[in-house]
Write a protein that holds these residues in place. Structure first.
Motif, PDB file in Angstrom:
ATOM      1  N   LEU A  35       1.126  -1.245   0.011  1.00 14.18           N
ATOM      2  CA  LEU A  35       0.574  -0.160  -0.225  1.00 14.18           C
ATOM      3  C   LEU A  35       0.961   1.817  -0.381  1.00 14.18           C
ATOM      4  CD1 LEU A  35      -2.580  -0.936   2.651  1.00 14.18           C
ATOM      5  CD2 LEU A  35      -3.014  -1.468   0.100  1.00 14.18           C
ATOM      6  N   GLY A  36       0.684   2.267  -0.013  1.00 15.24           N
ATOM      7  CA  GLY A  36       1.208   3.440   0.420  1.00 15.24           C
ATOM      8  C   GLY A  36       1.272   4.161  -1.081  1.00 15.24           C
ATOM      9  N   PRO A  70      -3.050  -7.555  -1.028  1.00 15.86           N
ATOM     10  CA  PRO A  70      -2.529  -8.410   0.123  1.00 15.86           C
ATOM     11  C   PRO A  70      -3.815  -8.874   1.025  1.00 15.86           C
ATOM     12  CG  PRO A  70      -2.944  -5.900   0.449  1.00 15.86           C
ATOM     13  CD  PRO A  70      -3.025  -5.951  -1.067  1.00 15.86           C
ATOM     14  N   SER A  71      -5.073  -8.262   0.558  1.00 18.61           N
ATOM     15  CA  SER A  71      -5.970  -9.301   1.344  1.00 18.61           C
ATOM     16  C   SER A  71      -7.437  -8.627   0.658  1.00 18.61           C
ATOM     17  CB  SER A  71      -5.924  -8.710   2.726  1.00 18.61           C
ATOM     18  OG  SER A  71      -6.349  -6.649   2.998  1.00 18.61           O
ATOM     19  N   THR A  72      -8.376  -9.177   0.835  1.00 19.14           N
ATOM     20  CA  THR A  72      -9.979  -9.228   0.628  1.00 19.14           C
ATOM     21  C   THR A  72     -10.283  -8.306   1.256  1.00 19.14           C
ATOM     22  OG1 THR A  72      -9.914 -11.156   0.029  1.00 19.14           O
ATOM     23  CG2 THR A  72     -11.655 -10.291   0.189  1.00 19.14           C
ATOM     24  N   ALA A  73     -10.075  -6.892   0.142  1.00 22.97           N
ATOM     25  CA  ALA A  73     -10.274  -5.730   1.324  1.00 22.97           C
ATOM     26  C   ALA A  73     -11.149  -4.753   0.256  1.00 22.97           C
ATOM     27  CB  ALA A  73      -9.775  -4.802   1.942  1.00 22.97           C
ATOM     28  N   VAL A  77      -7.765   3.990  -5.018  1.00 22.78           N
ATOM     29  CA  VAL A  77      -6.057   3.845  -6.567  1.00 22.78           C
ATOM     30  C   VAL A  77      -6.392   5.377  -6.116  1.00 22.78           C
ATOM     31  CG1 VAL A  77      -5.097   3.795  -8.139  1.00 22.78           C
ATOM     32  CG2 VAL A  77      -5.895   1.928  -7.015  1.00 22.78           C
ATOM     33  N   GLU A  78      -5.796   6.705  -5.332  1.00 18.44           N
ATOM     34  CA  GLU A  78      -6.141   8.043  -6.071  1.00 18.44           C
ATOM     35  C   GLU A  78      -4.470   8.585  -6.183  1.00 18.44           C
ATOM     36  OE1 GLU A  78      -8.013   9.838  -2.946  1.00 18.44           O
ATOM     37  OE2 GLU A  78      -6.380   8.879  -1.026  1.00 18.44           O
ATOM     38  N   ALA A  79      -4.930  10.140  -6.381  1.00 15.01           N
ATOM     39  CA  ALA A  79      -3.690  10.617  -6.409  1.00 15.01           C
ATOM     40  C   ALA A  79      -4.062  12.217  -6.150  1.00 15.01           C
ATOM     41  CB  ALA A  79      -3.714  10.776  -8.008  1.00 15.01           C
ATOM     42  N   LEU A 147      -6.399   0.209   1.597  1.00 17.51           N
ATOM     43  CA  LEU A 147      -7.441  -0.612   1.513  1.00 17.51           C
ATOM     44  C   LEU A 147      -8.372   0.308   2.895  1.00 17.51           C
ATOM     45  CD1 LEU A 147      -5.766  -3.841   2.945  1.00 17.51           C
ATOM     46  CD2 LEU A 147      -6.882  -2.940   1.048  1.00 17.51           C
ATOM     47  N   ALA A 148      -9.745  -0.166   2.742  1.00 15.58           N
ATOM     48  CA  ALA A 148     -10.767   0.488   3.513  1.00 15.58           C
ATOM     49  C   ALA A 148     -11.112  -0.250   4.443  1.00 15.58           C
ATOM     50  CB  ALA A 148     -12.732  -0.160   2.854  1.00 15.58           C
TER      51      ALA A 148
END
Length: 157
Positions: A35-36, A70-73, A77-79, A147-148
């Motif tokens: 992430l990140g 990495p997981s189900t979630a 995706v944002e800028a 991830l939410a």
């Protein structure tokens, strides 16, 4: 002499990180993980021929990334706030460039940068296509993958 070698090594590392982030075509999508923020640079990118799939509008000067969830979630995706470029992004299920299955696509949602959301499954691969809203406009920046966080209902013990 030692200082010159050190400066050359530092310059090489700095410059190599500054080169284009993201591949100019789907088949060579740049692998990213986690992430990140992830940097992008579409200054030398070209549009993918024949692919006008963001509500019938192309993603101009697009660059491609391959990401494994990495997981189900639910994923964002944002800028937003990470580039001065007016952006557009699309996310596709899987990595088969000959049979792209679009999950989402959007432009200008905060206010001139992209934010899209999709449901990811742990271990599955996705293609992220990132570029400009307007033909001829290019730039650099980053996009964030998040991830939410599920909301806990205190009434469900």
């Amino acid at each position: 002499m030692r200082r010159s070698i050190y400066l050359l090594a530092l310059a090489t590392l700095t410059v190599s990180g500054a080169f284009a982030q993201g591949a100019d075509d789907c088949a060579n999508a740049q692998p990213i993980s986690g992430l990140g923020p992830h940097p992008f640079d579409n200054t030398s990118a070209t549009p993918t021929p024949g692919l006008s799939d963001c509500n019938g509008v192309p993603v101009y000067s697009d660059v491609w990334f391959r990401w494994t969830a990495p997981s189900t979630a639910r994923v964002t995706v944002e800028a937003c706030g990470l580039t001065s470029l007016a952006t557009r992004a699309a996310v596709y299920q899987g990595t088969d460039c000959g049979n792209l299955v679009q999950l989402t696509c959007a432009a200008s949602s905060c206010p001139s940068h992209t934010a899209v959301r999709f449901q990811a499954a742990a271990g599955e691969e996705y293609l992220i296509r990132f570029g400009s809203q307007t033909a001829g406009e290019t730039g650099t920046g980053s996009f964030q993958l998040e991830l939410a966080i599920p909301t806990l209902n205190p009434n469900n013990g």
